[in-house]
Enzyme design. Sequence first.
Site, PDB file in Angstrom:
ATOM      1  N   ARG A 106      39.260  50.718  38.633  1.00 19.95           N
ATOM      2  CA  ARG A 106      39.467  50.843  40.092  1.00 19.95           C
ATOM      3  C   ARG A 106      40.218  52.133  40.365  1.00 19.95           C
ATOM      4  NH1 ARG A 106      43.048  46.117  42.131  1.00 19.95           N
ATOM      5  NH2 ARG A 106      41.234  44.972  41.353  1.00 19.95           N
ATOM      6  N   HIS A 151      44.161  48.169  36.844  1.00 17.15           N
ATOM      7  CA  HIS A 151      42.724  48.485  36.863  1.00 17.15           C
ATOM      8  C   HIS A 151      42.481  49.994  36.808  1.00 17.15           C
ATOM      9  CE1 HIS A 151      40.671  44.603  37.810  1.00 17.15           C
ATOM     10  NE2 HIS A 151      41.835  44.274  38.349  1.00 17.15           N
ATOM     11  N   ASP A 158      38.249  42.063  36.305  1.00 14.72           N
ATOM     12  CA  ASP A 158      38.261  40.750  36.949  1.00 14.72           C
ATOM     13  C   ASP A 158      36.906  40.127  36.657  1.00 14.72           C
ATOM     14  OD1 ASP A 158      40.752  41.319  38.073  1.00 14.72           O
ATOM     15  OD2 ASP A 158      39.865  42.159  39.887  1.00 14.72           O
ATOM     16  N   GLU A 240      46.525  35.177  38.062  1.00 13.55           N
ATOM     17  CA  GLU A 240      45.118  35.323  38.475  1.00 13.55           C
ATOM     18  C   GLU A 240      44.202  34.917  37.326  1.00 13.55           C
ATOM     19  OE1 GLU A 240      44.702  39.453  39.621  1.00 13.55           O
ATOM     20  OE2 GLU A 240      45.920  39.201  41.432  1.00 13.55           O
ATOM     21  N   HIS A 243      41.795  37.758  35.908  1.00 13.44           N
ATOM     22  CA  HIS A 243      42.306  39.111  35.599  1.00 13.44           C
ATOM     23  C   HIS A 243      42.704  39.236  34.125  1.00 13.44           C
ATOM     24  CE1 HIS A 243      44.930  42.685  36.929  1.00 13.44           C
ATOM     25  NE2 HIS A 243      45.341  42.450  35.701  1.00 13.44           N
TER      26      HIS A 243
END
Length: 269
Positions: A106, A151, A158, A240, A243
């Site tokens: 990301r 990320h 994810d 999460e 993740h």
Amino acid sequence: MTCLSVAVRGLVTAFAALLAVASASATARATPEPKAPEDFVALRSVDRTILQEIRYFTPHNFVGERIDGYRQPLCILTRPAAEALHKAQTKLLRKGYTLKVYDCYRPQRAVDHFVRWAKDLDDRRMQTEFYPQVDKTRLFADGYIAAKSGHSRGSTMDLTIVRLPAGPTRPYVPGEPLVPCYAPKSERFPDNSVDMGTGFDCFDTLAHTDDPRIVGEQRADRQLLKGTLEGLGFVNLAEEWWHYTYKPEPYPDTYFDFPVSMNSLTSHH
């Protein structure tokens, strides 16, 4: 000096200023985008069978629009992370499942987009689905949004698992009625994945991987994902269930900002 020459001089100055602006914007356009280091790869060049549903390329995410830096719906990772994911996929395929990634590398500009959105307290268009019980003023304090993301280092993803054969997942239509991400699977937005107890990116404590309220098949499926990945060097973020970060990370301290696009990769596979 005559009025005419003053006027001419003024015009020349104005024209020069215009030229300067034009050349500055041309320079800005010509500034090359940052590129990924050599050891970043498109996941599909390492494993074509892992499904990809890159949510931040679509408006179906907690912001409600495509996120900055996502030029293509593409999973990019460091090669060691991609190869470890391929090993996990091989194990899951034998059990009748496939991995599906929602997000991989990301860019920093995407994280900056999240931060801008989190500060805009009036924009709550996706609250009903993604953060129904969290006040938007709490997103930073509660750790749902941060100015840096693992990320951006290229080894975090994810993901979920899908039982084979995988059915299609219909696209989200902006403006359609939203359902809380922790509603029963039959009620929440359709996803071809197994039922993990919440949808992806659910800002709720039910998304904590080992939350004791998650039982039965939902718990078993979370443990299947976790057990498979942890055996291959991945570390889960406890808050999460989706993740995971591959360790050791090739770039533990570098936050990259090249766009999510095949053009960012130095070697096109």
